[in-house]
Scaffold this active site. Sequence first.
Site, short mmCIF file in Angstrom:
data_model
loop_
_atom_site.label_atom_id
_atom_site.label_comp_id
_atom_site.label_asym_id
_atom_site.label_seq_id
_atom_site.Cartn_x
_atom_site.Cartn_y
_atom_site.Cartn_z
N ASP A 245 0.88 -1.26 -0.10
CA ASP A 245 0.14 0.04 0.00
C ASP A 245 0.91 1.22 0.10
OD1 ASP A 245 -2.95 0.44 0.43
OD2 ASP A 245 -1.82 2.02 1.41
N TYR A 395 -3.69 11.06 0.79
CA TYR A 395 -4.08 11.04 -0.36
C TYR A 395 -4.25 12.16 -1.37
CZ TYR A 395 -5.32 6.12 0.47
OH TYR A 395 -5.42 4.90 0.93
N HIS A 452 -4.40 -7.85 0.06
CA HIS A 452 -3.91 -6.46 0.16
C HIS A 452 -3.35 -6.36 1.66
CE1 HIS A 452 -3.56 -2.27 -0.60
NE2 HIS A 452 -3.81 -2.24 0.68
#
Length: 476
Positions: A245, A395, A452
């Site tokens: 990630d 982000y 993930h």
Amino acid sequence: ESILSRIRSFEYSQKNAVLVPVATLGVGGMLVYWLRSRHKIKTIEMGDGWWGSGERPLKGKEDESIRPFKIETSDKEIEDLQYRLERARYTPPLEGAAFHYGFNSSYLQKVVAYWKNQFNWRKQVEVLNKYPHFRTTIEGIDIHFIHVKPSYIPHGQAVQPLLMVHGWPGSFYEFYKIIPLLTEPARHGLNEGDVVFEVICPSIPGYGFSEAPHQQGFDTIATARIFHKLMNRLGFKEYYLQGGDWGSRITTNMAQMLPQSVKGLHLNLIFVSKQGLRRMISVMLGAYVPWLVGLTKEDVRRTYPFIQKNIYDILRESGYLHIQATKPDTAGCGLNDSPVGLAAYILEKFSTWTDKSFLDKDDGGLESKYSLDELLTNVMIYWVTSSIVSSMRFYKENISKDPSLTADARVGVYVPTGIAAFPQELVHTPRAWAKQLFKNIITYTYMPRGGHFAAFEEPKLLAQDIMHFVRKVEQL
């Protein structure tokens, strides 16, 4: 005249005797410089930064001390949580919707009932404190990390420093199950002790117990620089990196920034943003003649049908990304105020990002891979630190720019690289595509299962692959 012409001829030949070698040396030097520059590895400029509140102090050196840190709780904190949990409101789910509309509110009520009546935060704080925690100030903000050393070092064996970096919506806690496998592998039956690690797991600034940046612009490159400074402060000149990630992007930037410090880079998710004609041809031909474009049968199985797996599935799972990359503070207000909303928002990712088929389950398949204690402990790290908003801002800082214009866009990764490709990861990147960015892939493993949150879900599989990779690098 005859004598004068001879003198002039002699002077001209003397000039030539000097000028020709000088010119030759000059052209030769330029040629050597050009050849060397072609092979010179480009790097990201390290630079410097200030993320503290207000202006950077003009005088005074930053406190470089490393301070022991302990996670604590209080009656007031627990009472406030209980008060909020008691007053949650729910909207009934659509019949048969399972997790297709997001977190199923019927199952959410069961999770909240467990949270109120059975989950013991004080006990989980003790679990979190079982590893040594520290904080240190870098570029104006306090950086939190855990540092775990092996209890036993085999004779003649060098301990390898390993920095492991989490992502969103995870935390340093993701690594709690893999740490003992890496620091004490022989005790867990992984090997005879030929590879032993000391593990450093920092919290990304703005996540958990690391202070949030007070200034705009804090991206993965700034994080990479801070983590290099952290490792240097701990006394390490060379070290291994591991990430998934955001941790993947951060550690990749670290390898691009100071390749001389990175012995090896191991990733369980890779970002290769570079597209182009070659990729388009590879996608078009890959389903029919994969061998012609360097794809394996397993690549084909994981990548096609391409539109379904790489566009529709990604669109379905990336709504959060568009919100967080544009207006994180707006959505974050509600999550920071409601523990139930926070849990739904975070835990939904631990469902479908672990296994895409969990969409069809009324409980999102959450308890098939994790315990509620584990899941709620991760949620609590965000809750007690009020870090959901600052974690979401990461982000915006990274994605609101044109990716082709970022400092790392045209810099390759030349350090030895290991890639663990888990089958349930959000997107699959074949080795042939990964080579566009990662120029020195030592190992590429098709993992048999897992998604993930690799370290959290399949710690033993990931530990084995890290060890396999490091063994190969150490033999180079």
